[in-house]
Design a protein around this motif. Structure first.
Motif, mmCIF file in Angstrom:
data_model
loop_
_atom_site.group_PDB
_atom_site.id
_atom_site.type_symbol
_atom_site.label_atom_id
_atom_site.label_comp_id
_atom_site.label_asym_id
_atom_site.label_seq_id
_atom_site.Cartn_x
_atom_site.Cartn_y
_atom_site.Cartn_z
ATOM 1 N N ILE A 111 0.860 -1.180 0.000
ATOM 2 C CA ILE A 111 0.000 0.000 0.000
ATOM 3 C C ILE A 111 0.897 1.232 0.000
ATOM 4 N N LEU A 112 0.744 2.067 -0.997
ATOM 5 C CA LEU A 112 1.558 3.271 -1.095
ATOM 6 C C LEU A 112 1.038 4.323 -0.125
ATOM 7 N N CYS A 113 1.940 4.973 0.567
ATOM 8 C CA CYS A 113 1.586 6.045 1.493
ATOM 9 C C CYS A 113 2.380 7.290 1.105
ATOM 10 N N LEU A 114 1.696 8.315 0.648
ATOM 11 C CA LEU A 114 2.333 9.569 0.255
ATOM 12 C C LEU A 114 2.434 10.463 1.483
ATOM 13 N N VAL A 115 3.660 10.815 1.854
ATOM 14 C CA VAL A 115 3.903 11.593 3.066
ATOM 15 C C VAL A 115 4.552 12.910 2.674
ATOM 16 N N GLY A 116 3.999 14.009 3.162
ATOM 17 C CA GLY A 116 4.570 15.311 2.858
ATOM 18 C C GLY A 116 3.767 16.425 3.494
ATOM 19 N N THR A 123 -3.192 14.286 -2.335
ATOM 20 C CA THR A 123 -4.515 13.815 -2.751
ATOM 21 C C THR A 123 -4.691 13.919 -4.255
ATOM 22 N N SER A 124 -4.210 14.998 -4.858
ATOM 23 C CA SER A 124 -4.351 15.148 -6.310
ATOM 24 C C SER A 124 -3.539 14.090 -7.051
ATOM 25 N N LEU A 125 -2.437 13.633 -6.466
ATOM 26 C CA LEU A 125 -1.698 12.522 -7.066
ATOM 27 C C LEU A 125 -2.541 11.253 -7.065
ATOM 28 N N GLY A 126 -3.264 11.024 -5.975
ATOM 29 C CA GLY A 126 -4.163 9.870 -5.941
ATOM 30 C C GLY A 126 -5.227 9.958 -7.016
ATOM 31 N N LYS A 127 -5.785 11.150 -7.220
ATOM 32 C CA LYS A 127 -6.781 11.325 -8.279
ATOM 33 C C LYS A 127 -6.163 11.079 -9.652
ATOM 34 N N SER A 128 -4.924 11.520 -9.822
ATOM 35 C CA SER A 128 -4.264 11.315 -11.117
ATOM 36 C C SER A 128 -4.001 9.835 -11.372
ATOM 37 N N ILE A 129 -3.642 9.092 -10.329
ATOM 38 C CA ILE A 129 -3.439 7.646 -10.493
ATOM 39 C C ILE A 129 -4.743 6.981 -10.898
ATOM 40 N N ALA A 130 -5.850 7.386 -10.245
ATOM 41 C CA ALA A 130 -7.149 6.828 -10.618
ATOM 42 C C ALA A 130 -7.500 7.180 -12.060
ATOM 43 N N SER A 131 -7.206 8.417 -12.456
ATOM 44 C CA SER A 131 -7.486 8.833 -13.829
ATOM 45 C C SER A 131 -6.638 8.049 -14.828
ATOM 46 N N LEU A 199 -12.262 -6.841 -1.211
ATOM 47 C CA LEU A 199 -11.430 -5.652 -1.412
ATOM 48 C C LEU A 199 -10.158 -5.982 -2.185
ATOM 49 N N SER A 200 -10.096 -7.182 -2.745
ATOM 50 C CA SER A 200 -8.855 -7.600 -3.393
ATOM 51 C C SER A 200 -8.553 -6.794 -4.648
ATOM 52 N N LYS A 201 -9.580 -6.167 -5.238
ATOM 53 C CA LYS A 201 -9.358 -5.378 -6.449
ATOM 54 C C LYS A 201 -9.242 -3.888 -6.171
ATOM 55 N N VAL A 202 -9.353 -3.511 -4.914
ATOM 56 C CA VAL A 202 -9.266 -2.096 -4.544
ATOM 57 C C VAL A 202 -7.805 -1.681 -4.468
ATOM 58 N N LEU A 203 -7.485 -0.557 -5.049
ATOM 59 C CA LEU A 203 -6.144 0.011 -4.953
ATOM 60 C C LEU A 203 -6.152 1.059 -3.849
ATOM 61 N N PHE A 204 -5.489 0.749 -2.739
ATOM 62 C CA PHE A 204 -5.453 1.655 -1.602
ATOM 63 C C PHE A 204 -4.260 2.593 -1.713
ATOM 64 N N LEU A 205 -4.507 3.866 -1.468
ATOM 65 C CA LEU A 205 -3.458 4.874 -1.348
ATOM 66 C C LEU A 205 -3.674 5.611 -0.036
ATOM 67 N N ALA A 206 -2.639 5.750 0.734
ATOM 68 C CA ALA A 206 -2.735 6.476 1.994
ATOM 69 C C ALA A 206 -1.941 7.768 1.888
ATOM 70 N N THR A 207 -2.394 8.802 2.582
ATOM 71 C CA THR A 207 -1.665 10.066 2.630
ATOM 72 C C THR A 207 -1.538 10.501 4.075
ATOM 73 N N ALA A 208 -0.450 11.178 4.382
ATOM 74 C CA ALA A 208 -0.212 11.664 5.742
ATOM 75 C C ALA A 208 0.756 12.835 5.678
ATOM 76 N N ASN A 209 0.632 13.735 6.645
ATOM 77 C CA ASN A 209 1.579 14.846 6.745
ATOM 78 C C ASN A 209 2.883 14.413 7.397
ATOM 79 N N ALA A 210 2.820 13.422 8.269
ATOM 80 C CA ALA A 210 4.014 12.914 8.954
ATOM 81 C C ALA A 210 3.732 11.481 9.379
#
Length: 535
Positions: A111-116, A123-131, A199-210
């Motif tokens: 599961i990818l977790c975008l931290v920054g 979040t917009s990166l997650g939308k772009s991946i979905a697109s 949920l095996s076909k769901v692509l999970f993306l997590a985001t966090a500030n830290a």
């Protein structure tokens, strides 16, 4: 009779939806059983509405419905490059992830977790991946969620029970393979539905500030992709390509009606924002567009308004349109007295400059710390002083602690105070100091370097063991900054202090207003010779 007829129509509608839904065998057996119970109940029965709502949820879930994946890497690259400027290392990792998905035809994996920091585009990166994949995107906010039932759902025995956030997101998406922004398995059970949800076909993306507040068990299951703050050049490109056109459109203005030269954007970034991301910058751009919209709305509708020429906002107009500057660069201050050093701090919002000030007065050798200093920073001050006094200290303070990186700046400030040598005002520093005089590595180096670059600092002193953390810095940052790597306190002091000009005591003056981030008052007048000889 009319009420009963309406209820029968409602039951018939739910029955028809359940019949056409692609329910798995287990779910279909439960639905048929509950539907028989519903038909035997009177509409006034207390459980009637609860059971009807449950069957409605079963019919609305996307059992077996999926969207077709677009596993074209060139298309994915085009989407990401079009919607996001920079972020080359982040995009490269996303390309790798999508390449594996396309080869395996399976989304199961880490599961990818975008931290920054906020506003850097997680979040917009997650939308772009979905697109790029041709999937639906649903966002689940877990901020403030402390009850597992909010995620897994409440049992139907509770009044007002609902499915959990994941099941609700699947219903909104309408497919069973969306991209969700919050471990995945094939038999997730929602407490409200009380049925396995695939949920095996769901692509999970997590985001966090830290990541410091994430439980270790969860962190171990995530692949962290760090997104640092933007450089000035990146902010200019993003503002011209994305922020300005979007705000012009949202303000009801014609396309290209508002023009912001780079000089205006630089003044906007420098004087009206202080952030690693872009949210404040977009708010200020929106304010400019609204001000222009007011002027355009004053013209009478028709040809006169349509013929109005495009407006270019020069930097001199920012004060009139947005008010006075909100921020000044701290680094522009020139140190005129010993005992001051410029440190670098990491925050969830990005890097920040940290002024360290020290003064001395007659006393008994007591150390006084002021400025709302946390425990770990107090340890950093004590360690810097201990290095001079030869006391005992256990190094590696970064383990299960936060904030030891102020030690380098505190050491320079105290050394400047006791030797009378000014610290260089064009130099910022970060690093942990051990009693043996080692400069130990710290975290958040890239964000700190970017903060120094934004503030106009010319030189940055860093622990040598942090060299690996700056390899992906933008070329313009490396060209405009001098990075000096230090392994020992001696190297740090040699690079941070100006040559000695006098050995006379510097006058004791009050710290400058507005820069008391951490003020260190040290009563140690009788020990100056000892400290000077040690240094």
């Amino acid at each position: 009779e009319a009420v009963e007829a309406g209820d029968k129509d409602e039951v018939a509608e739910v029955h028809a939806r359940l019949r056409t839904a692609q329910l798995p065998d287990t779910a279909r057996a439960v639905a048929e059983r509950e539907l028989r119970r519903l038909r035997q109940m009177q509409p006034m029965h207390a459980e009637y509405s609860v059971l009807l709502n449950y069957l409605d949820w079963l019919a609305a879930m996307p059992w077996g419905r999926t969207s077709e994946d677009q596993l074209d890497l060139s298309h994915a690259r085009e989407v990401l490059d079009q919607e996001h400027y920079g972020l080359s290392s982040v995009k490269r990792r996303i390309y790798e992830y999508l390449a594996v998905v396309s080869l395996r035809q399976d989304t199961r994996g880490p599961i990818l977790c975008l931290v920054g920091p906020p506003g850097v585009g997680k979040t917009s990166l997650g939308k772009s991946i979905a697109s790029a994949l041709g999937r639906k995107f649903e966002r689940i906010s877990l901020g403030g969620v402390s009850d597992a039932a909010d995620i897994r759902g409440h049992r139907r025995t509770y009044v007002g029970a609902l499915p959990g956030l994941i099941a609700q997101a699947l219903r909104r998406a309408g497919t069973s393979n969306p991209v969700l922004d919050p471990a995945q398995n094939g038999a997730f059970t929602d407490h409200y539905l009380n049925l396995p949800v695939d949920l095996s076909k769901v692509l999970f993306l997590a985001t966090a500030n830290a990541t410091d507040r994430l439980p270790p068990a969860l962190l171990d299951r995530l692949e962290i992709i760090e997104i640092s703050g933007y450089t000035l050049d990146e902010k200019l490109h993003i503002a011209q390509r994305h922020l300005l056109p979007r705000q012009v459109r949202q303000s009801g203005l014609p396309a290209d009606f508002v023009r912001l030269p780079d000089t205006t954007l630089v003044a906007l970034v420098d004087g009206y924002t202080r952030e690693a991301g872009l949210r404040s910058l977009e708010r200020e751009v929106a304010a400019l567009c609204r001000a222009v919209a007011v002027e355009l709305a004053k013209l009478p509708p028709g040809k006169e308004r349509e013929a109005a020429p495009a407006i270019t906002v020069p930097p001199e107009e920012l004060g009139r349109l947005l008010g006075p500057r909100k921020y000044e660069r701290e680094a522009r201050e020139v140190f005129t007295r010993p005992g001051i050093a410029l440190g670098l701090a990491w925050t969830p919002a990005g890097g920040e400059l940290l002024f360290i000030e020290s003064s001395r007065m007659r006393g008994s050798g007591q150390l006084i710390l002021t400025g709302q200093i946390g425990e770990v920073m107090q340890e950093s001050v004590q360690t810097a002083l201990s290095y001079l006094r030869s006391q005992v200290h256990f190094p590696a303070g970064a383990i299960r602690k936060d904030g030891p990186s102020a030690g380098a700046a505190v050491l320079v400030a105290l050394a400047s105070l006791f030797t009378g040598r000014l610290a260089r005002s064009d130099t910022a520093m970060t690093g942990e100091i051990s009693l043996r005089g080692q400069v130990l590595p710290v975290g958040g180096v890239r964000e700190k370097v970017l903060a120094a670059h934004r503030s106009g600092v010319q030189r940055v002193l860093l622990p040598r063991r942090n060299e690996k953390d700056v390899h992906d810095l933008a070329p313009e940052v490396k060209a405009e900054l001098t990075l000096i790597w230090c392994s020992t306190a001696e190297e740090l002091l040699a690079a941070a202090l100006l040559p000695a000009t006098t050995r006379e005591d510097a006058p004791v003056t009050a710290p400058s207003e507005g820069v008391t981030t951490a003020f260190v008052a040290l009563a140690a007048r009788g020990r100056e010779a000892q400290f000077a000889s040690k240094l």
